[in-house]
Scaffold this motif. Structure first.
Motif, PDB file in Angstrom:
ATOM      1  N   THR A 274       0.826  -1.211   0.000  1.00 46.04           N
ATOM      2  CA  THR A 274       0.000   0.000   0.000  1.00 46.04           C
ATOM      3  C   THR A 274       0.855   1.254   0.000  1.00 46.04           C
ATOM      4  O   THR A 274       0.514   2.247  -0.662  1.00 46.04           O
ATOM      5  N   HIS A 278       0.831   4.184  -2.748  1.00 47.32           N
ATOM      6  CA  HIS A 278       0.535   5.552  -2.321  1.00 47.32           C
ATOM      7  C   HIS A 278       1.567   6.535  -2.864  1.00 47.32           C
ATOM      8  O   HIS A 278       1.225   7.655  -3.274  1.00 47.32           O
ATOM      9  N   GLU A 281       0.744   7.088  -6.476  1.00 45.39           N
ATOM     10  CA  GLU A 281      -0.457   7.909  -6.579  1.00 45.39           C
ATOM     11  C   GLU A 281      -0.131   9.380  -6.334  1.00 45.39           C
ATOM     12  O   GLU A 281      -0.639  10.269  -7.029  1.00 45.39           O
ATOM     13  N   LYS A 327      -5.899  -0.406  -7.175  1.00 46.35           N
ATOM     14  CA  LYS A 327      -5.553   0.984  -7.513  1.00 46.35           C
ATOM     15  C   LYS A 327      -5.264   1.137  -9.010  1.00 46.35           C
ATOM     16  O   LYS A 327      -4.496   2.010  -9.412  1.00 46.35           O
TER      17      LYS A 327
END
Length: 566
Positions: A274, A278, A281, A327
């Motif tokens: 994750t 992140h 992103e 994602k």
């Protein structure tokens, strides 16, 4: 005491000239005495609680002085290439000579045990608070460890073939995490990252990271069950997202380390997976990409990390694959990144508070994570002149193929994606072996050349020059194959539980469906004048600040710092 000159070739260091010159018969006994004094020191001793409060430790000042003398006398000038490695000016540096010639495993073991014992000492936790002695010379230890690895490659390989390398890594990560918001410790942040960059250039380091990590050190990071690789990723994510803005020059180094180790990471936890997504992103938002001429380099590094894991360690990384699927819109948005003038201008006006700072003059607040304290903005004039700028990652590293039996040109010439030409990053690596893929992929735009003195103005041509070279083929193929399968099994079996989807992905395969695996390329640290100057300045700064009580510098000619009123 003596302030070292910037150019040691014109004015040799007097410490070295006296203690390690060829005509000094005391050089070898002096060197071995200093080394033994440091590496044999055990601050805990018999281990009796609070014994350091009852009895004074007469050895600690001696070890402090011995360690500082060692790192000073091992200083040398690398601006003239490898031939000057054992030379400082016109005098042979016997200390470097002796250090480079250590070769017995028992000697390496003795030195390594000393490093691990002393680096981990401040981190030891007991049921009785403050019951054990804590040493404070971890910065000097890191400088000495760097010099030991730099001058004696056999020692570096000995460290890497032993799982004790993790006993070096963990305290470094602790200090990095603990110092990320303290601007007075920016030098400590740099040397910690440099050491990990040096270690990551060797395959064994990436392999060792798969050892399970048992949390024994209090760190304000998310609790996870996983490996030392998970710890590395989690701490790096913390530094990037909650560290102060003066750490941005380290972002390339941090991601280069992750690229180097990524082909060997057998299984990542959900927490680490994750964190990686992140970062992508955050770094792939149009506002961030368009606000600097180099921000897109970070996206290239992250995509290379994902590609390495998918191509070489797919079977054990269902957590990462699941996170990529969940994602997937991040990758689709990156592939369809707008490049027209109107879209660029609109993106730059959407400067939100959730984005990472871009290194410009004003500070952009980033939310604190997992209960950590938010970083404070830099005060004007604070520490500006303490350390020189570190060189770019392209000057600090050189690329090597991990397939040592095959020439790099042959490997890059054989790689194709779906019958197309080799990917741009591999073409450029063949032609420019000392550039990073992200930089070699990115030609300078006219606005970058003509407007360098003013504010950065992105153009459509500039965006298109690197957008088409984003290595998205492998990830897009993964999504093309797995997303329909996951959606189908969720509908057919009515799955809503994450664990069931992960079980399905654990037994999945992409053999024969992905593009031909690309060669593993490692970016190894290379000595350069920039980092040599940085280390010298940092080393003397540490020694200066560690010897202000008693004030030994008072009424001397030593002037390492100038105080400027703002």
């Amino acid at each position: 005491m003596y302030q070292p000159p910037v150019d040691l070739s014109t004015s040799p260091n007097k410490w070295i000239e006296y203690l390690s010159s060829g005509d000094n018969r005391h050089a070898l006994p002096m060197f071995t005495s200093l080394l033994n004094t440091v590496c044999a020191y055990d601050p805990v001793g018999l281990g009796l609680p609070y014994n350091h409060l009852i009895f004074s430790d007469t050895l600690e000042p001696l070890v402090d002085a011995a360690l500082q003398i060692l790192i000073v006398t091992l200083d040398h000038d690398t601006s003239h290439g490898d031939e000057s490695l054992l030379q400082t000016g016109t005098h042979e540096n016997l200390f470097i000579n002796y250090l480079s010639r250590i070769h017995r495993d028992e000697d390496f073991g003795f030195v390594l045990r000393g490093f691990t014992r002393l680096l981990n000492n401040p981190l030891v936790q007991t049921y009785l608070p403050n019951s054990t002695k804590k040493v404070q010379f971890h910065q000097e230890l890191l400088v000495f460890f760097w010099k030991m690895c730099d001058y004696n490659k056999k020692f570096l390989y000995y460290v890497l073939k032993s799982s004790d390398v993790l006993e070096i890594l963990v305290p470094i990560l602790y200090h990095l995490n603990d110092s990320r918001a303290d601007q007075s410790r920016v030098g400590l942040m740099h040397i910690g990252v440099f050491i990990i960059l040096l270690l990551s250039g060797e395959r064994n380091f990436g392999v060792r990271l798969n050892k399970p990590y048992t949390a024994t050190i209090p760190m304000d990071i998310p609790v996870f069950t996983g490996t030392h690789a998970d710890l590395l990723i989690t701490v790096f994510h913390k530094i990037i997202t909650t560290g102060h803005q003066r750490l941005q020059p380290l972002f390339d180094c941090l991601l280069t380390i992750l690229v180097n180790v990524s082909p060997y990471l057998k299984t990542l936890s959900m927490v680490a997976s994750t964190k990686l997504l992140h970062l992508l992103e955050a770094f792939s938002t149009p506002w961030f990409l368009f606000s600097s001429p180099t921000n897109h380099h970070l996206v290239f590094f992250l995509l290379e990390i994902f590609n390495n894991i998918i191509q070489y360690q797919f079977d054990g990384n269902s957590n990462l694959v699941y996170t990529i699927i969940r994602k997937r819109q991040v990758f689709h948005s990156l592939a369809s990144l707008p490049s027209d003038y109107g879209a660029i201008a609109k993106s730059l006006t959407k400067r939100g508070h959730k984005h990472l700072p871009t290194g410009q003059t004003e500070h952009v607040e980033t939310p604190s994570m997992e209960g950590s304290k938010p970083a404070l903005p830099a005060e004007p004039g604070t520490l500006k002149a303490t350390l020189p700028d570190t060189p770019g990652i392209e000057k600090m590293t050189g690329q090597e193929s991990a397939h040592m039996s095959v020439d790099l040109d042959e490997l890059t010439g054989q790689v194709t994606l779906n019958g197309s030409e080799p990917p741009p990053q591999q073409q450029s690596q063949t032609q420019h072996p000392k550039e990073t893929p992200s930089q070699s992929n990115t030609p300078k735009s006219p606005s970058q050349n003509s407007n360098s003195a003013g504010r950065w103005v992105p153009t459509s041509d500039w965006v298109n020059s690197w957008k088409g070279k984003l290595p998205l083929q492998t990830i897009m193929r993964l999504l093309q194959v797995l997303v329909p399968q996951v959606e189908k099994i969720c509908i057919d079996k009515g799955l809503t539980d994450e664990s069931e989807i992960l079980k399905f992905l654990q037994h999945g395969t992409l053999v024969g469906l992905l593009p031909v695996p690309h060669p593993i390329l490692i970016r190894k640290y290379q000595a350069n004048a920039g980092t040599t100057t940085w280390f010298r300045t940092y080393m003397w700064g540490v020694i200066y600040l560690r010897n202000v009580d008693p004030p030994i510098w008072y009424d001397t000619d030593v002037k390492l710092f100038e105080i400027q009123r703002v």
